[in-house]
Structure formats: C-alpha cells, structure tokens
Design a protein around this motif. Structure first.
Motif, short mmCIF file in Angstrom:
data_model
loop_
_atom_site.label_atom_id
_atom_site.label_comp_id
_atom_site.label_asym_id
_atom_site.label_seq_id
_atom_site.Cartn_x
_atom_site.Cartn_y
_atom_site.Cartn_z
N ARG A 260 29.16 44.66 23.95
CA ARG A 260 27.72 44.88 23.80
C ARG A 260 27.23 45.96 24.75
NH1 ARG A 260 24.19 43.96 27.92
NH2 ARG A 260 25.13 41.91 28.27
N ARG B 66 29.37 49.20 14.73
CA ARG B 66 28.37 50.18 14.30
C ARG B 66 28.48 50.45 12.79
NH1 ARG B 66 25.58 53.36 17.92
NH2 ARG B 66 26.04 53.03 20.12
N GLU B 67 29.69 50.51 12.28
CA GLU B 67 29.88 50.72 10.84
C GLU B 67 29.31 49.55 10.04
OE1 GLU B 67 34.02 51.35 10.22
OE2 GLU B 67 34.07 53.27 11.30
N GLN C 111 26.41 53.82 24.92
CA GLN C 111 26.66 54.99 24.09
C GLN C 111 25.37 55.63 23.59
OE1 GLN C 111 29.31 54.31 20.82
NE2 GLN C 111 31.11 53.99 22.12
N ILE D 145 26.83 47.57 10.93
CA ILE D 145 25.37 47.62 10.99
C ILE D 145 24.82 48.69 10.06
CG2 ILE D 145 23.41 48.13 12.50
CD1 ILE D 145 25.06 46.83 14.79
N ARG D 146 25.48 49.87 10.03
CA ARG D 146 25.03 50.94 9.13
C ARG D 146 25.10 50.49 7.67
NH1 ARG D 146 27.53 54.56 12.94
NH2 ARG D 146 29.53 54.38 11.89
N VAL E 209 33.56 48.73 19.18
CA VAL E 209 32.19 49.25 19.08
C VAL E 209 32.01 50.04 17.80
CG1 VAL E 209 30.55 50.89 20.10
CG2 VAL E 209 31.78 49.27 21.57
N SER E 210 32.96 50.89 17.47
CA SER E 210 32.89 51.70 16.26
C SER E 210 32.83 50.82 15.01
CB SER E 210 34.08 52.64 16.18
OG SER E 210 34.08 53.39 14.98
N MET F 6 28.21 49.40 23.59
CA MET F 6 27.38 49.85 22.46
C MET F 6 26.08 50.46 22.95
SD MET F 6 27.77 47.00 19.45
CE MET F 6 26.68 47.98 18.42
N THR G 233 21.30 53.65 19.56
CA THR G 233 20.97 52.36 18.97
C THR G 233 19.45 52.23 18.89
OG1 THR G 233 21.02 51.30 21.13
CG2 THR G 233 23.04 51.24 19.84
#
Length: 217
Positions: free
Chosen positions: A22, A180-181, A28, A183-184, A176-177, A25, A31
């Motif tokens: 977390r 993020r994918e 970076q 969530i997108r 993390v990647s 994320m 967000t």
C-alpha cells in the motif's frame, strides 16, 4: 450529485506485506483515491505515527465505537482490535472519491456483506515459508506469536475464494503494478460507467420529440 466513489479493499494474511505494498502504491503517485486509516488498540511499532499509519486508541474507546455502530468492520487478533471507522468511508464515497482500505481478512468479509459492490483484492505470499520469514524479519514478535499467525494464515488463505482478485506479493513493484491494473479495469466495468450515460440519455435534448428538425411542423 457527484458520481459515487469506488471502494477498493486490499487484504490478506498477517505478514504478507499489505502495508508495504500500500505504501509503495501511494509513494509512486498517480493515485486519485483516498487511503482510509484503520483504528487499532495495539501499541505503535517503531516509526509508526498516530493518525497516519493507524488511529491508536484504547480498548474501551474501540468497544464504544462497536456498540454505537461506528465501525464498518473490525476484528480481533492476538488480543488486539483492528477496524475501519464507518463515517470517513461513507462520506468520502458519497463525495465521489474512491477509498482504499488495507485490512485483515475477517474485516474484509464484513465489508463485503455491507458493501458488495467494492473491489476485493487478496494479497498472498508466494508460500507459507516466505510468510514466516517475513514475520521473523520484523523482529517484533516471539516465535510463539509467529507460529500462531502462521496457523491463522492457513485459514485466511482458504478464504481467498471470497475475493474478486488474487495478487501474489513476490516482488513489491510487481504486486503494485498488478493492483493498479485491476483498479484501472474496474473503473471501466459497465455497471460503474453506465449510470453516467443513463443520466445523460434521460436529459438529452436528442430524445424523441426534442429534435430541432420538428420545429415549425
């Protein structure tokens, strides 16, 4: 009225690295969701800050919040309470902002009952030995407590089937990647997008009977 925000729930067994992932994320950047800080009765670990890492409260205060319906979820581990205050989450979602929760497995299941439209992500270790080594590496707990946590982790990993997604925390940047994918992709799901278009179509001047072509007829 603003579009309601999306609830993102990250959980997994104790020691799997939820907090580390977390933090990576948010460090970076890029967000656009709010992190909901959990409340706990355990003592702060070295470097932890009240109001940033957790809200550290007394057992009496936490139990008062439970009794008055002020907790979205809560759980008890090794004689300490952990949970999420209800008010912050509801107000933030209603304001159209996404909320990111980092919580334990039992708490996530309580949230699922109350907010089934959330996005539930299970963070899992590569294997149980890797999990045990992470707990030992913390240097904050006795071996008896660590063994108890490993035993609990076996039960929690079996609960993975109640989640929408599973992400292996083998390497933090990769975990993390992957999150993020997810969530997108979730932002593009039709049930989340369609209400905006439904509202637009209902108010559109292009509805039958509103056409400029019919003027003068």
């Amino acid at each position: 009225m603003p579009k309601r925000g999306m609830l993102i729930v990250l959980s997994g067994p104790s020691g799997v690295g939820k907090g580390t992932v977390r933090k990576a994320m948010f460090d970076q950047g890029g967000t656009d969701f709010q992190y909901s800080i959990s409340m706990t009765t355990r003592h702060p670990r070295a470097g932890e800050v009240n109001g940033k890492d957790y809200f550290f409260v007394s057992k009496a205060t936490f139990e008062h919040n439970i009794e008055t319906g002020g907790m979205l979820e809560y759980a008890q581990y090794v004689d300490n309470y952990y949970g999420t205050p209800m008010k912050y989450v509801q107000e933030t979602l209603a304001a159209g902002k996404d909320v990111f929760l980092e919580i334990e497995v039992n708490g996530a299941m309580q949230v699922r009952e109350k907010m089934p439209d959330g996005v539930f992500i299970f963070l899992t270790p590569p294997d149980l030995m890797a999990l045990k080594q992470r707990l030992i590496g913390r240097g904050t707990e006795t071996m008896a407590v660590i063994d108890e946590r490993i035993h609990q982790a076996v039960t929690e990993i079996k609960m993975m089937r109640n989640y929408d997604y599973a992400v292996v925390n083998d390497k933090i940047p990769l975990a993390v990647s992957r999150i993020r994918e997810i969530i997108r992709a979730e932002r593009l799901r039709v049930p989340r997008v369609y209400p905006e278009y439904a509202q637009m179509l209902e108010s559109s001047e292009l509805q039958p009977g509103n056409s400029e072509d019919k003027k003068g007829l």
